[in-house]
Motif scaffolding. Structure first.
Motif, PDB file in Angstrom:
ATOM      1  N   UNK A  52     109.850 -37.450  66.865  1.00 54.67           N
ATOM      2  CA  UNK A  52     109.318 -36.145  67.252  1.00 54.67           C
ATOM      3  C   UNK A  52     107.886 -36.304  67.755  1.00 54.67           C
ATOM      4  N   UNK A  53     107.096 -37.121  67.032  1.00 56.24           N
ATOM      5  CA  UNK A  53     105.703 -37.289  67.471  1.00 56.24           C
ATOM      6  C   UNK A  53     105.498 -38.643  68.160  1.00 56.24           C
ATOM      7  N   UNK A  54     105.573 -39.744  67.338  1.00 53.58           N
ATOM      8  CA  UNK A  54     105.246 -41.019  67.993  1.00 53.58           C
ATOM      9  C   UNK A  54     105.986 -42.180  67.338  1.00 53.58           C
ATOM     10  N   UNK A  55     106.114 -43.235  68.112  1.00 56.01           N
ATOM     11  CA  UNK A  55     106.732 -44.477  67.674  1.00 56.01           C
ATOM     12  C   UNK A  55     105.647 -45.556  67.674  1.00 56.01           C
ATOM     13  N   UNK A  56     105.640 -46.405  66.635  1.00 48.59           N
ATOM     14  CA  UNK A  56     104.706 -47.528  66.729  1.00 48.59           C
ATOM     15  C   UNK A  56     105.261 -48.753  66.011  1.00 48.59           C
ATOM     16  N   UNK A  57     104.728 -49.904  66.399  1.00 49.97           N
ATOM     17  CA  UNK A  57     105.131 -51.183  65.795  1.00 49.97           C
ATOM     18  C   UNK A  57     104.008 -51.640  64.869  1.00 49.97           C
ATOM     19  N   UNK A  58     104.365 -51.920  63.624  1.00 47.54           N
ATOM     20  CA  UNK A  58     103.387 -52.425  62.638  1.00 47.54           C
ATOM     21  C   UNK A  58     103.722 -53.900  62.413  1.00 47.54           C
ATOM     22  N   UNK A  59     102.786 -54.787  62.775  1.00 41.98           N
ATOM     23  CA  UNK A  59     103.051 -56.226  62.615  1.00 41.98           C
ATOM     24  C   UNK A  59     102.769 -56.627  61.172  1.00 41.98           C
ATOM     25  N   UNK A  60     103.777 -57.143  60.492  1.00 43.93           N
ATOM     26  CA  UNK A  60     103.626 -57.568  59.085  1.00 43.93           C
ATOM     27  C   UNK A  60     103.270 -59.052  59.006  1.00 43.93           C
ATOM     28  N   UNK A  61     104.011 -59.876  59.678  1.00 41.87           N
ATOM     29  CA  UNK A  61     103.723 -61.328  59.705  1.00 41.87           C
ATOM     30  C   UNK A  61     103.953 -61.826  61.123  1.00 41.87           C
ATOM     31  N   UNK A  62     103.083 -62.747  61.555  1.00 36.99           N
ATOM     32  CA  UNK A  62     103.289 -63.321  62.900  1.00 36.99           C
ATOM     33  C   UNK A  62     102.599 -64.684  62.918  1.00 36.99           C
ATOM     34  N   UNK A  63     103.382 -65.740  63.226  1.00 36.41           N
ATOM     35  CA  UNK A  63     102.761 -67.069  63.267  1.00 36.41           C
ATOM     36  C   UNK A  63     103.816 -68.151  63.211  1.00 36.41           C
ATOM     37  N   UNK A  64     103.357 -69.403  63.229  1.00 35.34           N
ATOM     38  CA  UNK A  64     104.284 -70.539  63.160  1.00 35.34           C
ATOM     39  C   UNK A  64     104.741 -70.743  61.723  1.00 35.34           C
ATOM     40  N   UNK A  65     106.026 -70.830  61.525  1.00 34.13           N
ATOM     41  CA  UNK A  65     106.547 -71.189  60.196  1.00 34.13           C
ATOM     42  C   UNK A  65     107.968 -71.719  60.359  1.00 34.13           C
ATOM     43  N   UNK A  66     108.550 -72.156  59.226  1.00 30.41           N
ATOM     44  CA  UNK A  66     109.890 -72.748  59.298  1.00 30.41           C
ATOM     45  C   UNK A  66     110.962 -71.656  59.270  1.00 30.41           C
ATOM     46  N   UNK A  67     111.871 -71.650  60.229  1.00 33.80           N
ATOM     47  CA  UNK A  67     113.015 -70.728  60.116  1.00 33.80           C
ATOM     48  C   UNK A  67     113.857 -71.118  58.897  1.00 33.80           C
ATOM     49  N   UNK A  68     114.743 -70.230  58.469  1.00 37.35           N
ATOM     50  CA  UNK A  68     115.678 -70.619  57.413  1.00 37.35           C
ATOM     51  C   UNK A  68     116.699 -71.586  58.033  1.00 37.35           C
ATOM     52  N   UNK A  69     117.404 -72.275  57.176  1.00 32.85           N
ATOM     53  CA  UNK A  69     118.448 -73.200  57.668  1.00 32.85           C
ATOM     54  C   UNK A  69     119.465 -72.443  58.519  1.00 32.85           C
ATOM     55  N   UNK A  70     119.826 -71.238  58.065  1.00 34.68           N
ATOM     56  CA  UNK A  70     120.811 -70.415  58.785  1.00 34.68           C
ATOM     57  C   UNK A  70     120.288 -70.022  60.164  1.00 34.68           C
ATOM     58  N   UNK A  71     119.000 -69.648  60.243  1.00 35.90           N
ATOM     59  CA  UNK A  71     118.406 -69.271  61.538  1.00 35.90           C
ATOM     60  C   UNK A  71     118.354 -70.464  62.490  1.00 35.90           C
ATOM     61  N   UNK A  72     117.961 -71.616  61.961  1.00 38.96           N
ATOM     62  CA  UNK A  72     117.875 -72.826  62.803  1.00 38.96           C
ATOM     63  C   UNK A  72     119.267 -73.197  63.329  1.00 38.96           C
ATOM     64  N   UNK A  73     120.257 -73.106  62.452  1.00 36.98           N
ATOM     65  CA  UNK A  73     121.652 -73.418  62.838  1.00 36.98           C
ATOM     66  C   UNK A  73     122.126 -72.434  63.913  1.00 36.98           C
ATOM     67  N   UNK A  74     121.803 -71.158  63.734  1.00 39.25           N
ATOM     68  CA  UNK A  74     122.230 -70.116  64.693  1.00 39.25           C
ATOM     69  C   UNK A  74     121.596 -70.349  66.059  1.00 39.25           C
ATOM     70  N   UNK A  75     120.335 -70.817  66.051  1.00 39.92           N
ATOM     71  CA  UNK A  75     119.622 -71.069  67.314  1.00 39.92           C
ATOM     72  C   UNK A  75     119.895 -72.468  67.866  1.00 39.92           C
ATOM     73  N   UNK A  76     120.516 -73.329  67.054  1.00 36.81           N
ATOM     74  CA  UNK A  76     120.773 -74.706  67.498  1.00 36.81           C
ATOM     75  C   UNK A  76     119.494 -75.535  67.613  1.00 36.81           C
ATOM     76  N   UNK A  77     118.541 -75.278  66.705  1.00 34.22           N
ATOM     77  CA  UNK A  77     117.297 -76.081  66.695  1.00 34.22           C
ATOM     78  C   UNK A  77     117.232 -76.847  65.375  1.00 34.22           C
TER      79      UNK A  77
END
Ligand SMILES: C=C(O[C@@H]1C=C(C(=O)O)C=C[C@H]1O)C(=O)O
Length: 182
Positions: A52-77
């Motif tokens: 109704x009024x506004x949309x915004x993005x709140x950044x909680x975490x952003x930076x280099x770190x290790x993906x989970x094993x499942x994420x790495x497998x899904x991305x093939x990295x």
């Protein structure tokens, strides 16, 4: 199921290949959950139209770190390879509606992808859907484990690709959004 490091804002999820498979295992996935798990196009756009009024993005975490094993497998990295990890809250009219966790492999950060490390409060979707060389793969659906009442109960994720680059976007729907009529 994917485990999470302590700082992550998103819960562990049991992922299914598709919404259909998730619903076969969890017949309660209906109504607003079914809509949001399958909504086509930019989720950011859907949320902006619902505000109704506004949309915004709140950044909680952003930076280099290790993906989970499942994420790495899904991305093939390789599992032990760091990636750019972005966790945000997508907020409608001041309230968090969706949590999002995006995994961007190192090679995707080259060239024009360098911009992806500096999005800040610019929605990732605004960038992805404005660069026509990026396309979204099939949506997986997931059920969040040990979901407390104020935490996401369901989620979806998909891989975006452009030539030989890719990234994984996970979106975790909060009860505040699912409680709203469509
Ligand atoms: C991929 C999109 O971008 C959205 C915005 C995100 C961000 O800013 O980090 C993350 C996930 C998405 O919900 C989209 O709008 O569909």
């Amino acid at each position: 199921m994917s485990n999470r490091n302590a700082r992550s804002i998103v819960p562990a999820v049991r992922w299914y290949r598709s919404f259909r498979q998730a619903r076969l295992n969890h017949p309660g996935l209906q109504g607003t959950a079914a809509f949001w798990l399958q909504a086509e196009g930019s989720l950011t756009r859907h949320l902006q139209l619902r505000c109704r009024q506004h949309f915004h993005v709140e950044v909680a975490n952003e930076g280099f770190s290790l993906p989970t094993r499942d994420e790495a497998l899904t991305l093939g990295i390789p599992h032990r390879q760091r990636a750019w990890v972005r966790e945000v809250r997508l907020c409608g009219d001041g309230a968090p509606w969706v949590l999002a966790r995006t995994i961007i492999p190192l090679d995707t950060l080259s060239g024009r992808g360098r911009r992806l490390r500096h999005l800040g409060r610019v929605p990732l979707g605004a960038w992805l859907f404005s660069h026509r060389e990026w396309s979204r793969g099939p949506l997986q659906a997931g059920l969040c484990r040990e979901a407390r009442p104020d935490e996401p109960h369901c989620a979806r994720r998909s891989i975006f690709t452009s030539h030989d680059h890719s990234l994984l976007v996970g979106e975790y729907f909060l009860p505040e959004l699912l409680a709203q009529p469509l």
